[in-house]
Motif scaffolding. Structure first.
Motif, PDB file in Angstrom:
ATOM      1  N   ASP A 114      42.291  52.924  21.314  1.00 54.65           N
ATOM      2  CA  ASP A 114      41.056  53.141  22.068  1.00 54.65           C
ATOM      3  C   ASP A 114      40.405  51.840  22.489  1.00 54.65           C
ATOM      4  O   ASP A 114      39.954  51.684  23.612  1.00 54.65           O
ATOM      5  CB  ASP A 114      40.018  53.822  21.149  1.00 54.65           C
ATOM      6  N   ASN A 115      40.368  50.930  21.531  1.00 57.28           N
ATOM      7  CA  ASN A 115      39.566  49.729  21.753  1.00 57.28           C
ATOM      8  C   ASN A 115      40.277  48.623  22.496  1.00 57.28           C
ATOM      9  O   ASN A 115      39.636  47.737  23.041  1.00 57.28           O
ATOM     10  CB  ASN A 115      39.061  49.184  20.408  1.00 57.28           C
ATOM     11  N   ILE A 116      41.589  48.681  22.493  1.00 60.25           N
ATOM     12  CA  ILE A 116      42.311  47.565  23.097  1.00 60.25           C
ATOM     13  C   ILE A 116      42.261  47.637  24.623  1.00 60.25           C
ATOM     14  O   ILE A 116      42.343  48.711  25.221  1.00 60.25           O
ATOM     15  CB  ILE A 116      43.783  47.504  22.607  1.00 60.25           C
ATOM     16  N   ARG A 117      42.017  46.486  25.215  1.00 61.90           N
ATOM     17  CA  ARG A 117      42.153  46.361  26.674  1.00 61.90           C
ATOM     18  C   ARG A 117      43.322  45.414  26.864  1.00 61.90           C
ATOM     19  O   ARG A 117      43.141  44.193  26.838  1.00 61.90           O
ATOM     20  CB  ARG A 117      40.873  45.788  27.295  1.00 61.90           C
TER      21      ARG A 117
ATOM     22  N   ARG B 143      43.370  62.071  25.955  1.00 61.77           N
ATOM     23  CA  ARG B 143      42.231  61.453  26.653  1.00 61.77           C
ATOM     24  C   ARG B 143      42.166  59.936  26.460  1.00 61.77           C
ATOM     25  O   ARG B 143      41.380  59.268  27.106  1.00 61.77           O
ATOM     26  CB  ARG B 143      40.923  62.116  26.210  1.00 61.77           C
ATOM     27  N   ARG B 144      43.005  59.420  25.583  1.00 67.50           N
ATOM     28  CA  ARG B 144      42.969  57.961  25.365  1.00 67.50           C
ATOM     29  C   ARG B 144      43.680  57.196  26.476  1.00 67.50           C
ATOM     30  O   ARG B 144      43.605  55.983  26.546  1.00 67.50           O
ATOM     31  CB  ARG B 144      43.644  57.627  24.041  1.00 67.50           C
TER      32      ARG B 144
ATOM     33  N   GLY C 187      33.088  45.683  39.064  1.00 64.78           N
ATOM     34  CA  GLY C 187      32.590  46.377  37.881  1.00 64.78           C
ATOM     35  C   GLY C 187      33.429  47.590  37.500  1.00 64.78           C
ATOM     36  O   GLY C 187      32.980  48.465  36.745  1.00 64.78           O
ATOM     37  N   LEU C 188      34.661  47.652  38.001  1.00 66.90           N
ATOM     38  CA  LEU C 188      35.504  48.818  37.700  1.00 66.90           C
ATOM     39  C   LEU C 188      36.606  48.436  36.709  1.00 66.90           C
ATOM     40  O   LEU C 188      37.011  47.277  36.631  1.00 66.90           O
ATOM     41  CB  LEU C 188      36.126  49.357  38.992  1.00 66.90           C
ATOM     42  N   LYS C 189      37.094  49.460  35.986  1.00 69.08           N
ATOM     43  CA  LYS C 189      38.142  49.200  34.994  1.00 69.08           C
ATOM     44  C   LYS C 189      39.520  49.364  35.620  1.00 69.08           C
ATOM     45  O   LYS C 189      39.723  50.238  36.462  1.00 69.08           O
ATOM     46  CB  LYS C 189      38.012  50.193  33.831  1.00 69.08           C
ATOM     47  N   VAL C 190      40.449  48.518  35.189  1.00 69.83           N
ATOM     48  CA  VAL C 190      41.826  48.622  35.680  1.00 69.83           C
ATOM     49  C   VAL C 190      42.590  49.549  34.741  1.00 69.83           C
ATOM     50  O   VAL C 190      42.471  49.425  33.528  1.00 69.83           O
ATOM     51  CB  VAL C 190      42.483  47.222  35.685  1.00 69.83           C
ATOM     52  N   ARG C 191      43.361  50.484  35.319  1.00 70.51           N
ATOM     53  CA  ARG C 191      44.135  51.390  34.452  1.00 70.51           C
ATOM     54  C   ARG C 191      45.229  50.591  33.738  1.00 70.51           C
ATOM     55  O   ARG C 191      45.994  49.885  34.394  1.00 70.51           O
ATOM     56  CB  ARG C 191      44.786  52.500  35.279  1.00 70.51           C
ATOM     57  N   SER C 192      45.252  50.689  32.428  1.00 71.28           N
ATOM     58  CA  SER C 192      46.247  49.891  31.700  1.00 71.28           C
ATOM     59  C   SER C 192      46.910  50.662  30.554  1.00 71.28           C
ATOM     60  O   SER C 192      47.828  50.144  29.938  1.00 71.28           O
ATOM     61  CB  SER C 192      45.594  48.624  31.152  1.00 71.28           C
ATOM     62  N   LYS C 193      46.430  51.887  30.279  1.00 74.71           N
ATOM     63  CA  LYS C 193      47.047  52.643  29.171  1.00 74.71           C
ATOM     64  C   LYS C 193      47.705  53.896  29.742  1.00 74.71           C
ATOM     65  O   LYS C 193      47.025  54.758  30.302  1.00 74.71           O
ATOM     66  CB  LYS C 193      45.990  53.015  28.137  1.00 74.71           C
ATOM     67  N   LEU C 194      49.016  53.941  29.620  1.00 77.07           N
ATOM     68  CA  LEU C 194      49.772  55.015  30.269  1.00 77.07           C
ATOM     69  C   LEU C 194      50.490  55.870  29.237  1.00 77.07           C
ATOM     70  O   LEU C 194      50.987  55.345  28.231  1.00 77.07           O
ATOM     71  CB  LEU C 194      50.819  54.443  31.222  1.00 77.07           C
TER      72      LEU C 194
END
Ligand SMILES: Nc1ncnc2c1ncn2[C@@H]1O[C@H](COP(=O)(O)OP(=O)(O)OP(=O)(O)O)[C@@H](O)[C@H]1O
Ligand SMILES: [Mg+2]
Length: 331
Positions: free
Chosen positions: A214-217, A238-239, A115-122
């Motif tokens: 913001d919305n893109i995964r 913060r994005r 249930g955790l998010k993977v960091r993908s926006k750097l």
């Protein structure tokens, strides 16, 4: 070439269609030479026919390539990596952060199952010539992901016109295609946001682009690079899941970089003695000094780089800097 070497080359070329094909053909030729005709014929047939459409996507960890939307070609470009891990000098913190991200990506399914998010926006921050673009390229290559460069200035101006749909296409593409989507000169977006107080339409556009981000995964990573320092607008900051700093090299990093740049030539002096003189210079500037020094050796048909080659190249760089500060508007 030994089969093991060819196999390594084949795997390393994954995602780069032409290179992949060339290595595959080499393997087939080798099999033909060894008289393994049936295998060679069958391999060639497989190569010509391409992957079966009914086959599920490639093996885990490797990114299948989906067709690139033609309409977006003005704003987005596939970049073939030309550098590898050993070509970049990174501080210990950045190595740790980047390896952490790679491990996380490889264990993405497990992380999501918890249930955790993977960091993908750097966000890559730092002065020019300190490795932001280079690192994005090597990061993508290490992950085995194709790298796509988004030309933000074109995107912003075109978005004002009739091409809003293309922006959506880029994001649709990144949602489906495991890749590293690289927004170079992200400052353009930050600045437009500031400067557009008089231009409501532009501001609306920039804000909607930020909303997209913001919305893109992404299926891989979205990396934005900026020259702006720590004063970057917090609304942008913060994005991102992670911020990586690319600073000018310290004295010890200059030493590592000099060793790297002179590793393939014979040098008649200890370049590390010049590390202090290069303090405050970016990697790209130091690289220019090294390249010029090596070129002097070549031009003068010598077998060694001399200290005077280096000193002259450094003088040229100092002169170049002085010229730049004369051109720069008074602050
Ligand atoms: N950390 C580094 N290690 C090795 N080489 C580097 C490094 N940083 C920069 N270079 C050299 O300088 C060149 C320019 O660097 P790069 O394009 O990555 O800078 P940048 O930070 O993206 O700059 P800009 O803000 O102008 O886009 C690289 O292609 C590489 O040759
Ligand atoms: Mg760059």
């Amino acid at each position: 070439m030994a089969r093991g070497e060819l196999m390594k080359k084949l795997l390393a070329s994954y995602g780069r269609d032409e290179e992949f094909r060339a290595v595959a053909e080499q393997i087939i030729d080798e099999e033909e030479k060894k008289n393994n005709r049936v295998l060679a014929r069958s391999l060639r047939k497989t190569l010509e026919t391409g992957p079966s459409p009914s086959r599920p996507s490639g093996p885990k960890g490797l990114a299948p390539l989906i067709p690139f939307p033609d309409a977006a070609a003005d704003f987005i470009e596939r970049v073939e990596p030309t550098h590898a891990r050993n070509d970049i000098v990174l501080g210990a913190t950045n190595v740790r952060v980047l390896l952490g991200l790679i491990k996380e990506y490889r264990r993405a399914d497990d992380i999501r199952r918890h249930g955790l998010k993977v960091r993908s926006k750097l966000l890559f921050c730092g002065p020019p010539g300190c490795g932001k673009t280079l690192c994005a390229e090597i990061f993508a290559a290490e992950l085995g992901l194709p790298l796509f460069l988004v030309k933000l200035d074109r995107l912003i101006s075109s978005y004002l016109g009739e091409t809003a749909g293309n922006v959506r296409k880029i994001f649709e593409f990144a949602r489906k295609q495991p890749c590293v989507l690289f927004f170079d000169e992200f400052d353009a977006l930050a600045r437009s946001r500031e400067d557009s107080s008089e231009h409501n339409e532009l501001r609306r556009v920039v804000n909607s682009l930020l909303l997209f981000i913001d919305n893109i995964r992404p299926k891989g990573f979205l990396i934005a690079a900026t020259n702006l320092d720590r004063s970057l607008d917090p609304a942008i900051w913060r994005r991102f899941d992670e911020v990586v700093w690319f600073d000018k090299p310290s004295k010890s990093m200059i030493g590592r970089f000099l060793r790297l740049k002179f590793k393939n030539v014979s040098v008649a002096f200890d370049p590390l003695r010049h590390a202090s003189a290069l303090d405050g210079y970016s990697y790209a500037e130091i690289e220019r000094v090294c390249i010029q020094a090596i070129k002097s050796m070549i031009v003068e048909r010598r077998k060694q780089v001399l200290e005077r080659d280096f000193n002259r190249a450094l003088e040229d760089e100092v002169r170049r800097r002085a010229g730049q500060s004369r051109l720069a508007p008074p602050s």
